[in-house]
Design a protein around this motif. Structure first.
Motif, PDB file in Angstrom:
ATOM      1  N   ALA A 102       0.782  -1.171   0.030  1.00  0.00           N
ATOM      2  CA  ALA A 102       0.060  -0.062   0.069  1.00  0.00           C
ATOM      3  C   ALA A 102       0.802   1.150  -0.073  1.00  0.00           C
ATOM      4  N   SER A 103       2.044   1.325   0.356  1.00  0.00           N
ATOM      5  CA  SER A 103       2.902   2.520   0.504  1.00  0.00           C
ATOM      6  C   SER A 103       4.200   1.956   0.516  1.00  0.00           C
ATOM      7  N   ASP A 104       5.112   2.947   0.087  1.00  0.00           N
ATOM      8  CA  ASP A 104       6.580   2.804   0.005  1.00  0.00           C
ATOM      9  C   ASP A 104       7.327   2.237   1.403  1.00  0.00           C
ATOM     10  N   ASP A 105       6.674   2.425   2.343  1.00  0.00           N
ATOM     11  CA  ASP A 105       7.307   1.906   3.503  1.00  0.00           C
ATOM     12  C   ASP A 105       7.134   0.328   3.950  1.00  0.00           C
ATOM     13  N   TRP A 106       6.220  -0.173   2.866  1.00  0.00           N
ATOM     14  CA  TRP A 106       6.121  -1.665   2.818  1.00  0.00           C
ATOM     15  C   TRP A 106       6.666  -2.159   1.692  1.00  0.00           C
ATOM     16  N   GLY A 107       6.799  -3.501   1.749  1.00  0.00           N
ATOM     17  CA  GLY A 107       7.264  -4.573   0.571  1.00  0.00           C
ATOM     18  C   GLY A 107       6.803  -5.702   0.562  1.00  0.00           C
ATOM     19  N   ALA A 108       7.165  -6.407  -0.603  1.00  0.00           N
ATOM     20  CA  ALA A 108       6.605  -7.662  -1.013  1.00  0.00           C
ATOM     21  C   ALA A 108       7.470  -8.746  -1.276  1.00  0.00           C
TER      22      ALA A 108
ATOM     23  N   ARG B 227       4.455 -12.480   0.925  1.00  0.00           N
ATOM     24  CA  ARG B 227       4.721 -11.972   2.368  1.00  0.00           C
ATOM     25  C   ARG B 227       4.740 -10.345   2.098  1.00  0.00           C
ATOM     26  N   MET B 228       3.981  -9.869   2.945  1.00  0.00           N
ATOM     27  CA  MET B 228       3.733  -8.294   2.764  1.00  0.00           C
ATOM     28  C   MET B 228       4.548  -7.832   4.145  1.00  0.00           C
ATOM     29  N   PHE B 229       5.418  -6.914   4.226  1.00  0.00           N
ATOM     30  CA  PHE B 229       5.903  -6.397   5.353  1.00  0.00           C
ATOM     31  C   PHE B 229       6.292  -5.103   5.375  1.00  0.00           C
ATOM     32  N   ALA B 230       6.188  -4.551   6.671  1.00  0.00           N
ATOM     33  CA  ALA B 230       6.729  -3.257   6.911  1.00  0.00           C
ATOM     34  C   ALA B 230       8.216  -3.132   6.742  1.00  0.00           C
TER      35      ALA B 230
ATOM     36  N   GLU C  54       3.956  -7.664   9.548  1.00  0.00           N
ATOM     37  CA  GLU C  54       4.132  -8.589   8.384  1.00  0.00           C
ATOM     38  C   GLU C  54       3.037  -9.397   8.432  1.00  0.00           C
ATOM     39  N   PHE C  55       2.662  -9.925   7.161  1.00  0.00           N
ATOM     40  CA  PHE C  55       1.387 -10.910   7.037  1.00  0.00           C
ATOM     41  C   PHE C  55       1.676 -11.634   5.763  1.00  0.00           C
ATOM     42  N   ILE C  56       0.949 -12.979   5.677  1.00  0.00           N
ATOM     43  CA  ILE C  56       0.998 -13.555   4.448  1.00  0.00           C
ATOM     44  C   ILE C  56      -0.387 -13.395   3.712  1.00  0.00           C
ATOM     45  N   PHE C  57      -0.244 -12.787   2.436  1.00  0.00           N
ATOM     46  CA  PHE C  57      -1.558 -12.780   1.638  1.00  0.00           C
ATOM     47  C   PHE C  57      -1.560 -13.880   0.862  1.00  0.00           C
ATOM     48  N   SER C  58      -2.484 -14.629   0.795  1.00  0.00           N
ATOM     49  CA  SER C  58      -2.709 -16.116   0.111  1.00  0.00           C
ATOM     50  C   SER C  58      -4.039 -16.666  -0.105  1.00  0.00           C
ATOM     51  N   GLY C  59      -4.228 -17.417  -1.141  1.00  0.00           N
ATOM     52  CA  GLY C  59      -5.178 -18.217  -1.315  1.00  0.00           C
ATOM     53  C   GLY C  59      -5.414 -19.060  -2.620  1.00  0.00           C
ATOM     54  N   LYS C  60      -6.434 -19.071  -3.074  1.00  0.00           N
ATOM     55  CA  LYS C  60      -6.783 -20.030  -4.181  1.00  0.00           C
ATOM     56  C   LYS C  60      -7.647 -19.675  -5.263  1.00  0.00           C
ATOM     57  N   TYR C  61      -7.270 -19.756  -6.474  1.00  0.00           N
ATOM     58  CA  TYR C  61      -8.349 -19.157  -7.595  1.00  0.00           C
ATOM     59  C   TYR C  61      -9.309 -20.222  -7.597  1.00  0.00           C
TER      60      TYR C  61
END
Length: 136
Positions: free
Chosen positions: A33-39, A55-58, A64-71
């Motif tokens: 969402a912003s430049d102070d975060w990464g993936a 993995r999304m992380f500050a 940090e959190f894991i963004f995951s799922g299934k299509y």
């Protein structure tokens, strides 16, 4: 609960927009969402029943959190329908227009954070994708 819908128009060809949205090498450049975060640690198996994860992380290490799922459904250059690991459904539609590609994303909210915070946060992801895609 009613889905939250956000949208943006990307001034770029449809093939480029789809590629940047779905290709691992590009996802790590915009999926925050912003430049102070990464993936990082991104995987994307773009097919029905395929999985995705990142993995999304500050950058300051505070969160940090894991963004995951299934299509559930993948229609190239048109639609992504997926279920996050927490059971929430997300639908992303890509529509070619005279001014670019209009992306509409609808998602089921989670119960921990206010709706406005969720809408604003997901909108920032879309805005970051727009900036990344239009500037390359």
């Amino acid at each position: 609960m009613e889905k939250i819908t956000i949208e943006v128009t990307i001034e770029a060809p449809l093939k480029k927009v789809w590629n940047y949205w779905t290709n691992v090498e590009h996802i790590e450049g915009w999926a925050f969402a912003s430049d102070d975060w990464g993936a990082e640690g991104i995987s994307n198996h773009l097919q029905k029943d395929g999985t995705f994860s990142s993995r999304m992380f500050a950058k300051d290490g505070s969160s940090e959190f894991i963004f995951s799922g299934k299509y559930n459904e993948v229609v190239e250059n048109k639609l992504l329908d997926y279920t996050l690991d927490d059971g929430r459904n997300v639908v992303v539609k890509f529509e070619e227009t005279p001014t670019g590609v209009h992306i509409t994303q609808s998602f089921e909210p989670e119960s921990e954070n206010p709706i406005k915070m969720q809408r604003d946060g997901w909108q920032e992801y879309l805005n970051n994708f727009k900036k990344y895609t239009e500037n390359r």
